[in-house]
Design a protein around this motif. Structure first.
Motif, short mmCIF file in Angstrom:
data_model
loop_
_atom_site.label_atom_id
_atom_site.label_comp_id
_atom_site.label_asym_id
_atom_site.label_seq_id
_atom_site.Cartn_x
_atom_site.Cartn_y
_atom_site.Cartn_z
N SER A 8 0.82 -1.43 -0.07
CA SER A 8 -0.02 0.22 -0.05
C SER A 8 0.81 1.22 0.01
CB SER A 8 -0.92 0.02 1.05
OG SER A 8 -0.23 0.32 2.31
N ILE A 42 -5.23 -0.65 -3.68
CA ILE A 42 -4.41 -0.60 -2.67
C ILE A 42 -2.94 0.03 -2.87
CG2 ILE A 42 -2.87 -2.17 -1.58
CD1 ILE A 42 -5.59 -2.16 -0.31
N GLU A 43 -2.74 -0.18 -4.41
CA GLU A 43 -1.01 0.45 -4.71
C GLU A 43 -1.31 1.92 -5.09
OE1 GLU A 43 0.96 -3.68 -6.53
OE2 GLU A 43 0.04 -2.24 -7.82
N TYR A 59 -9.69 2.76 1.75
CA TYR A 59 -8.80 3.06 0.48
C TYR A 59 -9.99 3.37 -0.70
CZ TYR A 59 -4.46 1.21 2.28
OH TYR A 59 -3.51 1.10 3.27
#
Length: 112
Positions: A8, A42-43, A59
């Protein structure tokens, strides 16, 4: 078993387990075949909020095309020992600015 792990923007390894994926698929059928969107959220989220009431991170990432028109994907993540796991996920029309927005610095992010 783990469906995926992703790092993350908060530099935490976040995972989705088979058990949680089964829950998500059962409750939110529109998320079937949306694993890549979950990883992208997430990324590279548009924003992250911490909910003290739920003790979880939210998120958000906007997608122009989803199974339910253009929406934000919301992933609810719990932390455990500097790692996290996805509790649930669903599409929402707007970001719910509940809790405190979490800021992160791009230069502090490392890839797996």
């Amino acid at each position: 078993m783990i469906i995926f792990e992703a790092l993350s923007k908060l530099n935490k390894k976040i995972r989705l387990t088979e058990i949680q994926w089964a829950h998500i698929e059962l409750k939110h059928k529109e998320l079937r075949n949306q694993i890549q969107k979950m990883i992208a959220t997430i990324e590279n989220p548009d924003s992250i909020y911490y909910s003290p009431a739920e003790e979880s991170y939210h998120y958000y990432k906007y997608f122009k095309e989803t199974p339910v028109t253009e929406k934000y994907l919301l992933l609810v993540v719990k932390d455990l020992n500097d790692e996290g796991f996805i509790i649930t996920a669903f599409f929402v029309a707007k970001i719910r600015k509940e809790g405190k927005e979490v800021k992160y610095e791009e230069e502090n992010i490392h890839k797996l």
